[in-house]
Design an enzyme around this catalytic site. Structure first.
Site, mmCIF file in Angstrom:
data_model
loop_
_atom_site.group_PDB
_atom_site.id
_atom_site.type_symbol
_atom_site.label_atom_id
_atom_site.label_comp_id
_atom_site.label_asym_id
_atom_site.label_seq_id
_atom_site.Cartn_x
_atom_site.Cartn_y
_atom_site.Cartn_z
ATOM 1 N N CYS A 71 62.214 35.555 -18.602
ATOM 2 C CA CYS A 71 60.827 34.719 -18.609
ATOM 3 C C CYS A 71 59.667 35.621 -18.814
ATOM 4 O O CYS A 71 59.420 36.528 -18.122
ATOM 5 C CB CYS A 71 60.703 34.017 -17.026
ATOM 6 S SG CYS A 71 58.988 32.994 -17.107
ATOM 7 N N CYS A 75 55.330 36.377 -12.478
ATOM 8 C CA CYS A 75 55.015 35.853 -10.858
ATOM 9 C C CYS A 75 55.946 36.900 -10.048
ATOM 10 O O CYS A 75 57.347 37.194 -10.194
ATOM 11 C CB CYS A 75 55.989 34.592 -10.694
ATOM 12 S SG CYS A 75 55.456 33.282 -12.100
ATOM 13 N N CYS A 78 59.423 36.544 -8.380
ATOM 14 C CA CYS A 78 60.481 35.914 -9.179
ATOM 15 C C CYS A 78 61.509 36.617 -9.708
ATOM 16 O O CYS A 78 61.235 37.621 -10.597
ATOM 17 C CB CYS A 78 59.779 34.851 -10.361
ATOM 18 S SG CYS A 78 61.170 34.020 -10.750
ATOM 19 N N CYS A 115 67.599 18.433 -9.646
ATOM 20 C CA CYS A 115 66.538 18.917 -10.349
ATOM 21 C C CYS A 115 66.609 20.080 -11.415
ATOM 22 O O CYS A 115 67.717 20.958 -10.994
ATOM 23 C CB CYS A 115 65.457 19.559 -9.360
ATOM 24 S SG CYS A 115 64.184 20.519 -9.840
ATOM 25 N N CYS A 146 64.269 15.555 -11.802
ATOM 26 C CA CYS A 146 63.196 16.317 -11.685
ATOM 27 C C CYS A 146 63.565 17.506 -12.870
ATOM 28 O O CYS A 146 64.416 17.815 -12.773
ATOM 29 C CB CYS A 146 62.993 16.942 -10.133
ATOM 30 S SG CYS A 146 61.517 17.892 -9.999
ATOM 31 N N CYS A 206 55.540 16.870 -8.450
ATOM 32 C CA CYS A 206 56.177 17.589 -7.406
ATOM 33 C C CYS A 206 55.386 18.985 -7.546
ATOM 34 O O CYS A 206 55.504 19.813 -8.499
ATOM 35 C CB CYS A 206 57.604 17.957 -7.628
ATOM 36 S SG CYS A 206 58.266 18.763 -6.624
ATOM 37 N N ARG A 278 59.122 19.092 1.025
ATOM 38 C CA ARG A 278 60.713 19.534 0.542
ATOM 39 C C ARG A 278 60.790 21.016 1.203
ATOM 40 O O ARG A 278 59.929 21.923 0.584
ATOM 41 C CB ARG A 278 61.001 19.576 -0.809
ATOM 42 C CG ARG A 278 60.687 18.262 -1.577
ATOM 43 C CD ARG A 278 61.208 18.146 -2.752
ATOM 44 N NE ARG A 278 60.952 16.708 -3.372
ATOM 45 C CZ ARG A 278 61.542 15.619 -3.223
ATOM 46 N NH1 ARG A 278 62.657 15.647 -2.673
ATOM 47 N NH2 ARG A 278 60.968 14.409 -3.760
#
Ligand code: SAM
Ligand code: DTB
Ligand code: SF4
Length: 346
Positions: A71, A75, A78, A115, A146, A206, A278
Site C-alpha cells: 500500500c 499509516c 499498518c 467485509c 461491506c 462504517c 464493532r
C-alpha cells in the site's frame, strides 16, 4: 452538583439515559463521560445499549483481504504499508471465485456480514469493476456486504452502491490533533471527503478508529467527538485496539490499558446510541474477561475466523466457547438493520 469542568454530570447522565441520538456533543461532555466512575459508565452504556439493541446478541462478521500489501499510504500502525518491512508481500487483487468460496465458508460458519478489504490509496476503475462483481455475488448469497478500499470519488461510491454494497468502511482512526503523527500521505479532510461521498451515494457509513497508538486520553475524546458530530452518526463504528506488528513504527508501543479500552467502547455506545459498535482488531491479545467487559459496555459485533486482514484473530472454537459462556447469540441478519429502533431490545 457533581461536575467535571463545566459539565453537570447528573443532568448529563440523565439526558444520555433517556434522550434521542444527539449530534451536538461537546468535547467537555465526552471527556466527562470518560471520567465517570467505571461502574456508572458501564451502567449508563448498558441502559443506552438496551434501548436500541437486544442485550445478548452480537453480529458475527467476517473479513477478507482481497488485495494484500504494497500500500502506498504510510499509516504507522499498518503491516500492509509499502513504507515498512513487515514481511507482508504485495499481492494482486483476488479473483471472484476465491472471494466467493471465502464468503460461502463465512456464511457456513455463521457470519451475517462479509467485509472485503483492499490495501489501496483509492481503487482504479478497472479494479472497481471487479470489486463490484464480487459485491453483487456476495450479496446474492444473503450476506450483508461491506468494503474498505481507500478513498472514493462520488462516482466510485455511487457504483459500489449500485452493485449492492451495504456499508463502506473508512476510518477517521484518531483525533484530528494526533492524526499527523500517524499518517502523512492522506489528510483528515481527505477522509471526511470520502465519508461525504459515501453518505451522498446512500451507502451506510462504517467509520471508527484505532486506539493504543500512543495517543493521549484527550485524543480518544477527540476521535469520538469527531465521529459523533459527523452530519449523521456512522451506522457502524469499528473500534480497533492496535495489533503491534514488527517492522511498523508503532511496534513496541506501551499497550493501552484494558480498562481505558472498555471506557472507549462504552463512551462510543453512549454518544452514538443506535450505531453498531464493532469490537474489531485486537481480540487475539485480549482475555475473555476483557472481551466480556467490551460486550457489557455495548460492543455488538466481532470478526470471526483465524485471521483479520493479515494478523491473527481468535479462531471459531475459542469464540464459540466464549459466546456460550456469556450466553451471547449471533444477531440474526434481519435484525441487523434495526439498531435505530427501540423494539429491537424488546
Ligand atoms: N486500506 C484501506 C484504508 O485504510 O482506507 C482499508 C483497510 S485498513 C486495514 C482499515 C483499518 O484497519 C484502519 O483504518 C485501521 O483502523 C485498522 N488497522 C489497520 N492496521 C491495524 C493494526 N495493526 N491494528 C489495529 N487496527 C488496524
Ligand atoms: C476496521 O476498522 N478494522 C478491520 C476492518 N476495519 C477492515 C481491519 C483490522 C485490520 C487489522 C490488521 C490486519 O489484520 O492487517
Ligand atoms: Fe494502506 Fe489502509 Fe494500511 Fe493505511 S491502513 S497503509 S491505507 S492498507
Amino acid at each position: 452538583m457533581t461536575a467535571v469542568g463545566l459539565v453537570d454530570i447528573s443532568s448529563l447522565t440523565a439526558r444520555c439515559a433517556s434522550a434521542e441520538p444527539r449530534h451536538d456533543w461537546s468535547r467537555a461532555e465526552i471527556d466527562a463521560l470518560f471520567a465517570l466512575p467505571f461502574n456508572d459508565l458501564i451502567f449508563l452504556a448498558q441502559q443506552v445499549h438496551r434501548r436500541h439493541f437486544a442485550a445478548n446478541e452480537v453480529q458475527m462478521s467476517t473479513l477478507l483481504s482481497i488485495k494484500t500489501g504494497g500500500c502506498p499510504e504510510d499509516c504507522a500502525y499498518c503491516p500492509q504499508s509499502a513504507s515498512f518491512e513487515t514481511g507482508v508481500k504485495a499481492e494482486k487483487l483476488m479473483g471472484l471465485d476465491e472471494t466467493l468460496t471465502a464468503a460461502r465458508e463465512a456464511k457456513a460458519a455463521g457470519a451475517s456480514r462479509f467485509c472485503m478489504g483492499a490495501a489501496w490509496r483509492s481503487p482504479k476503475d478497472r479494479d472497481l469493476d471487479k470489486v463490484c462483481a464480487m459485491i453483487a455475488e456476495v450479496k446474492a448469497l444473503g450476506l450483508e456486504t461491506c468494503a474498505t478500499l481507500g478513498m472514493l470519488s462520488p462516482e466510485q461510491a455511487r457504483r459500489l452502491g449500485e452493485a449492492g454494497l451495504d456499508y463502506y468502511n473508512h476510518n477517521l482512526d484518531t483525533s484530528p490533533e494526533h492524526y499527523g503523527a500517524i499518517i502523512t500521505t492522506r489528510t483528515y479532510q481527505d477522509r471526511l471527503d470520502t465519508l461525504g461521498n459515501v453518505r451522498a451515494a446512500g451507502l451506510k457509513v462504517c467509520c471508527g478508529g484505532i486506539v493504543g497508538l500512543g495517543e493521549k486520553a484527550e485524543d480518544r475524546v477527540g476521535l469520538l467527538h469527531s465521529l459523533a458530530t459527523l452530519p449523521a452518526h456512522p451506522d457502524s463504528v469499528p473500534i480497533n485496539m492496535l495489533v503491534q506488528v514488527e517492522g511498523t513504527p508503532l511496534d513496541g508501543q506501551a499497550p493501552l490499558d484494558g480498562i481505558d479500552f472498555v471506557r472507549t467502547i462504552a463512551v462510543a455506545r453512549i454518544v452514538m446510541p443506535a450505531s453498531m459498535v464493532r469490537l474489531s482488531a485486537g481480540r487475539e491479545q485480549m482475555s475473555e474477561e476483557l472481551q466480556a467487559l467490551c460486550f457489557l459496555a455495548g460492543a455488538n459485533s466481532i470478526f470471526l475466523g483465524e485471521k483479520l486482514l493479515t494478523t491473527k484473530n481468535p479462531g471459531q472454537d475459542r469464540d464459540a466457547t466464549l459466546m456460550a459462556k456469556l450466553g451471547i447469540t449471533a444477531m440474526p441478519h434481519t435484525t441487523v438493520e434495526v439498531g435505530g429502533s427501540a423494539e429491537a431490545a424488546e
